[in-house]
Design an enzyme around this catalytic site. Structure first.
Site, PDB file in Angstrom:
ATOM      1  N   SER A  31       5.992  13.443 -55.498  1.00  0.00           N
ATOM      2  CA  SER A  31       5.115  12.509 -56.206  1.00  0.00           C
ATOM      3  C   SER A  31       3.734  13.122 -56.405  1.00  0.00           C
ATOM      4  O   SER A  31       3.283  13.949 -55.598  1.00  0.00           O
ATOM      5  CB  SER A  31       4.959  11.229 -55.370  1.00  0.00           C
ATOM      6  OG  SER A  31       3.971  10.399 -55.925  1.00  0.00           O
ATOM      7  N   ALA A  76       1.593  11.741 -47.184  1.00  0.00           N
ATOM      8  CA  ALA A  76       1.953  12.688 -46.115  1.00  0.00           C
ATOM      9  C   ALA A  76       3.422  13.082 -46.212  1.00  0.00           C
ATOM     10  O   ALA A  76       3.774  14.262 -46.087  1.00  0.00           O
ATOM     11  CB  ALA A  76       1.666  12.069 -44.750  1.00  0.00           C
ATOM     12  N   ALA A  77       4.281  12.100 -46.446  1.00  0.00           N
ATOM     13  CA  ALA A  77       5.722  12.383 -46.524  1.00  0.00           C
ATOM     14  C   ALA A  77       6.022  13.300 -47.713  1.00  0.00           C
ATOM     15  O   ALA A  77       6.751  14.294 -47.591  1.00  0.00           O
ATOM     16  CB  ALA A  77       6.511  11.081 -46.656  1.00  0.00           C
ATOM     17  N   LYS A  78       5.445  12.987 -48.868  1.00  0.00           N
ATOM     18  CA  LYS A  78       5.740  13.781 -50.072  1.00  0.00           C
ATOM     19  C   LYS A  78       5.107  15.173 -49.963  1.00  0.00           C
ATOM     20  O   LYS A  78       5.712  16.162 -50.401  1.00  0.00           O
ATOM     21  CB  LYS A  78       5.238  13.053 -51.331  1.00  0.00           C
ATOM     22  CG  LYS A  78       5.962  11.724 -51.614  1.00  0.00           C
ATOM     23  CD  LYS A  78       7.437  11.907 -51.862  1.00  0.00           C
ATOM     24  CE  LYS A  78       8.086  10.664 -52.465  1.00  0.00           C
ATOM     25  NZ  LYS A  78       9.547  10.797 -52.600  1.00  0.00           N
ATOM     26  N   ASN A 118      16.374  12.174 -53.799  1.00  0.00           N
ATOM     27  CA  ASN A 118      15.584  11.239 -54.593  1.00  0.00           C
ATOM     28  C   ASN A 118      15.245   9.945 -53.845  1.00  0.00           C
ATOM     29  O   ASN A 118      14.249   9.294 -54.153  1.00  0.00           O
ATOM     30  CB  ASN A 118      16.375  10.918 -55.876  1.00  0.00           C
ATOM     31  CG  ASN A 118      15.861   9.693 -56.588  1.00  0.00           C
ATOM     32  OD1 ASN A 118      14.853   9.728 -57.288  1.00  0.00           O
ATOM     33  ND2 ASN A 118      16.542   8.548 -56.392  1.00  0.00           N
ATOM     34  N   ASP A 160      22.214   5.705 -44.965  1.00  0.00           N
ATOM     35  CA  ASP A 160      20.758   5.651 -44.872  1.00  0.00           C
ATOM     36  C   ASP A 160      20.266   7.082 -44.661  1.00  0.00           C
ATOM     37  O   ASP A 160      20.565   7.690 -43.624  1.00  0.00           O
ATOM     38  CB  ASP A 160      20.389   4.748 -43.677  1.00  0.00           C
ATOM     39  CG  ASP A 160      18.885   4.646 -43.471  1.00  0.00           C
ATOM     40  OD1 ASP A 160      18.129   5.392 -44.127  1.00  0.00           O
ATOM     41  OD2 ASP A 160      18.465   3.821 -42.630  1.00  0.00           O
ATOM     42  N   VAL A 161      19.522   7.624 -45.612  1.00  0.00           N
ATOM     43  CA  VAL A 161      19.086   9.026 -45.487  1.00  0.00           C
ATOM     44  C   VAL A 161      18.197   9.250 -44.255  1.00  0.00           C
ATOM     45  O   VAL A 161      18.054  10.375 -43.795  1.00  0.00           O
ATOM     46  CB  VAL A 161      18.329   9.535 -46.750  1.00  0.00           C
ATOM     47  CG1 VAL A 161      19.224   9.560 -47.966  1.00  0.00           C
ATOM     48  CG2 VAL A 161      17.052   8.744 -47.008  1.00  0.00           C
ATOM     49  N   SER A 191      21.435   4.477 -56.867  1.00  0.00           N
ATOM     50  CA  SER A 191      21.827   3.144 -57.347  1.00  0.00           C
ATOM     51  C   SER A 191      20.896   2.588 -58.413  1.00  0.00           C
ATOM     52  O   SER A 191      21.314   1.783 -59.254  1.00  0.00           O
ATOM     53  CB  SER A 191      21.893   2.164 -56.163  1.00  0.00           C
ATOM     54  OG  SER A 191      20.703   2.221 -55.409  1.00  0.00           O
ATOM     55  N   TYR A 242       2.875   7.700 -47.507  1.00  0.00           N
ATOM     56  CA  TYR A 242       3.673   8.224 -48.626  1.00  0.00           C
ATOM     57  C   TYR A 242       3.161   9.604 -49.059  1.00  0.00           C
ATOM     58  O   TYR A 242       3.949  10.527 -49.299  1.00  0.00           O
ATOM     59  CB  TYR A 242       3.572   7.201 -49.761  1.00  0.00           C
ATOM     60  CG  TYR A 242       4.426   7.443 -50.978  1.00  0.00           C
ATOM     61  CD1 TYR A 242       5.791   7.135 -50.972  1.00  0.00           C
ATOM     62  CD2 TYR A 242       3.863   7.930 -52.160  1.00  0.00           C
ATOM     63  CE1 TYR A 242       6.562   7.326 -52.115  1.00  0.00           C
ATOM     64  CE2 TYR A 242       4.628   8.109 -53.297  1.00  0.00           C
ATOM     65  CZ  TYR A 242       5.975   7.805 -53.271  1.00  0.00           C
ATOM     66  OH  TYR A 242       6.734   7.988 -54.415  1.00  0.00           O
TER      67      TYR A 242
HETATM   68  P1  NAP Z   1      13.505   2.608 -56.751  1.00  0.00           P
HETATM   69  O1  NAP Z   1      13.775   2.116 -58.125  1.00  0.00           O
HETATM   70  O2  NAP Z   1      12.826   1.717 -55.772  1.00  0.00           O
HETATM   71  O3  NAP Z   1      14.907   3.110 -56.124  1.00  0.00           O
HETATM   72  C1  NAP Z   1      14.927   3.634 -54.840  1.00  0.00           C
HETATM   73  C2  NAP Z   1      16.309   4.184 -54.551  1.00  0.00           C
HETATM   74  O4  NAP Z   1      16.284   4.797 -53.254  1.00  0.00           O
HETATM   75  C3  NAP Z   1      17.378   3.123 -54.512  1.00  0.00           C
HETATM   76  O5  NAP Z   1      18.569   3.676 -55.020  1.00  0.00           O
HETATM   77  C4  NAP Z   1      17.516   2.828 -53.010  1.00  0.00           C
HETATM   78  O6  NAP Z   1      18.807   2.354 -52.630  1.00  0.00           O
HETATM   79  C5  NAP Z   1      17.309   4.229 -52.459  1.00  0.00           C
HETATM   80  N1  NAP Z   1      16.904   4.235 -51.060  1.00  0.00           N
HETATM   81  C6  NAP Z   1      15.762   3.775 -50.505  1.00  0.00           C
HETATM   82  N2  NAP Z   1      15.759   3.996 -49.187  1.00  0.00           N
HETATM   83  C7  NAP Z   1      16.922   4.619 -48.897  1.00  0.00           C
HETATM   84  C8  NAP Z   1      17.514   5.103 -47.707  1.00  0.00           C
HETATM   85  N3  NAP Z   1      16.886   5.003 -46.526  1.00  0.00           N
HETATM   86  N4  NAP Z   1      18.732   5.709 -47.789  1.00  0.00           N
HETATM   87  C9  NAP Z   1      19.375   5.829 -48.966  1.00  0.00           C
HETATM   88  N5  NAP Z   1      18.864   5.381 -50.132  1.00  0.00           N
HETATM   89  C10 NAP Z   1      17.659   4.775 -50.094  1.00  0.00           C
HETATM   90  O7  NAP Z   1      12.634   3.943 -56.763  1.00  0.00           O
HETATM   91  P2  NAP Z   1      12.337   5.019 -57.921  1.00  0.00           P
HETATM   92  O8  NAP Z   1      11.083   4.621 -58.589  1.00  0.00           O
HETATM   93  O9  NAP Z   1      13.551   5.249 -58.725  1.00  0.00           O
HETATM   94  O10 NAP Z   1      12.002   6.260 -57.007  1.00  0.00           O
HETATM   95  C11 NAP Z   1      12.893   7.346 -56.824  1.00  0.00           C
HETATM   96  C12 NAP Z   1      12.131   8.497 -56.188  1.00  0.00           C
HETATM   97  O11 NAP Z   1      11.062   8.865 -57.050  1.00  0.00           O
HETATM   98  C13 NAP Z   1      11.485   8.150 -54.843  1.00  0.00           C
HETATM   99  O12 NAP Z   1      11.578   9.263 -53.979  1.00  0.00           O
HETATM  100  C14 NAP Z   1      10.046   7.895 -55.201  1.00  0.00           C
HETATM  101  O13 NAP Z   1       9.200   8.123 -54.106  1.00  0.00           O
HETATM  102  C15 NAP Z   1       9.851   8.894 -56.316  1.00  0.00           C
HETATM  103  N6  NAP Z   1       8.734   8.586 -57.212  1.00  0.00           N
HETATM  104  C16 NAP Z   1       8.742   7.466 -57.969  1.00  0.00           C
HETATM  105  C17 NAP Z   1       7.668   7.222 -58.812  1.00  0.00           C
HETATM  106  C18 NAP Z   1       7.607   6.000 -59.700  1.00  0.00           C
HETATM  107  O14 NAP Z   1       6.561   5.799 -60.338  1.00  0.00           O
HETATM  108  N7  NAP Z   1       8.636   5.190 -59.803  1.00  0.00           N
HETATM  109  C19 NAP Z   1       6.599   8.103 -58.857  1.00  0.00           C
HETATM  110  C20 NAP Z   1       6.628   9.245 -58.068  1.00  0.00           C
HETATM  111  C21 NAP Z   1       7.709   9.477 -57.250  1.00  0.00           C
HETATM  112  P3  NAP Z   1      19.183   0.763 -52.649  1.00  0.00           P
HETATM  113  O15 NAP Z   1      19.393   0.416 -54.100  1.00  0.00           O
HETATM  114  O16 NAP Z   1      20.425   0.648 -51.847  1.00  0.00           O
HETATM  115  O17 NAP Z   1      18.001   0.045 -52.067  1.00  0.00           O
END
Ligand code: NAP
Length: 242
Positions: free
Chosen positions: A140, A155-157, A88, A59-60, A10, A153
């Protein structure tokens, strides 16, 4: 038509991945947990790019929701299967271990690590039967290096990184690849509370990355061009030391 499921499609990186895969003519299954308005915007953008998709909310972190949603999809789409899975969906709940609440630990593990397991397990069989598939896990820098305030976080990644390497070896013979991409700091909702000005000074490229840059890497790993790459973790972080 080929089908791709992007969890957390989303917003942020997930949305950019949906759009990039739509450009490659995938039909996009856009998963999200609660933000319907943002998911609908992603679907609209997917359609504007000339492809099509549908919303698949669950919800994943809930095995029941994952299995139900994917079983219902399968029953409605007989003879079709999801050949690309992008794990993701992710959350952060930062705190020092000393102050970390149980729910901060479990919410992050359940979403980032168990979420990978539930969705991958649900889809891997069809990929193996069809002898073709791609799983791309968004991990990450934090899961490689460990970052203070992010024990949950990290630990999970790190868990997903280990599982990526193990699963890749389980399914390689059947032409299914499993890889991870490890972003550093990417400009999305997840990082909007961070002090970009201070943090970017640590990054050799002196800036946060864009979601589209991560999406390009994911799209490459989802394509036929990456057919001999599996079990890898590819960093995308502007040169930040890992
Ligand atoms: P974001 O903008 O906060 O978006 C998170 C997305 O995950 C949203 O679509 C949210 O859905 C969905 N989500 C969260 N919990 C969920 C659940 N339990 N079930 C289904 N969907 C869920 O995050 P992002 O920055 O794009 O991050 C995406 C991925 O990249 C994540 O795994 C994050 O850990 C990783 N990452 C991000 C960064 C960074 O700097 N941004 C760096 C390293 C890794 P809703 O819209 O419905 O809430």
């Amino acid at each position: 038509m080929k089908y791709a499921l992007v969890t957390g499609g989303s917003r942020g990186i997930g949305r950019a991945v949906c759009l990039k895969l739509a450009e490659k003519d995938f039909f996009i299954l856009i998963n999200y947990r609660s933000n319907l308005a943002e998911a609908e915007t992603t679907l609209k953008l997917v359609r504007e790019s000339g492809s099509d998709g549908e919303l698949l909310p669950f919800d994943v972190a809930s095995q029941e929701e994952v299995d139900t949603a994917l079983n219902v999809w399968s029953c409605k789409n007989e003879g079709k299967y999801i050949s690309v899975l992008v794990n993701n969906a992710g959350i952060r709940r930062d705190a020092l271990v000393m102050w970390m609440k149980n729910e901060e630990w479990f919410d992050v593990i359940n979403t980032n690590l168990n979420g990978f397991f539930f969705t991958s397990r649900a889809l891997i069989k069809d990929m193996l039967i069809n002898k073709s598939g791609r799983i791309i896990n968004v991990v990450s820098l934090s899961g490689i290096k460990g970052l203070p305030g992010q024990a949950n976080y990290s630990a999970a990644k790190a868990g997903v990184i280990g599982a990526t390497k193990a699963l890749a070896q389980e399914v390689a013979k059947k032409n299914v690849t499993v890889n991870a991409v490890a972003p550093g700091y990417i400009r999305t909702d997840m990082t909007k509370d961070l002090d970009e000005k201070t943090l970017k000074a640590m990054i050799p490229m002196n800036r946060f990355g864009e979601a589209e840059e991560v999406a390009d890497l994911v799209a490459f790993l989802a394509s036929e061009k990456s057919s001999y790459i599996t079990g890898e973790v590819i960093s995308i972080n502007g040169g930040l030391y890992t």
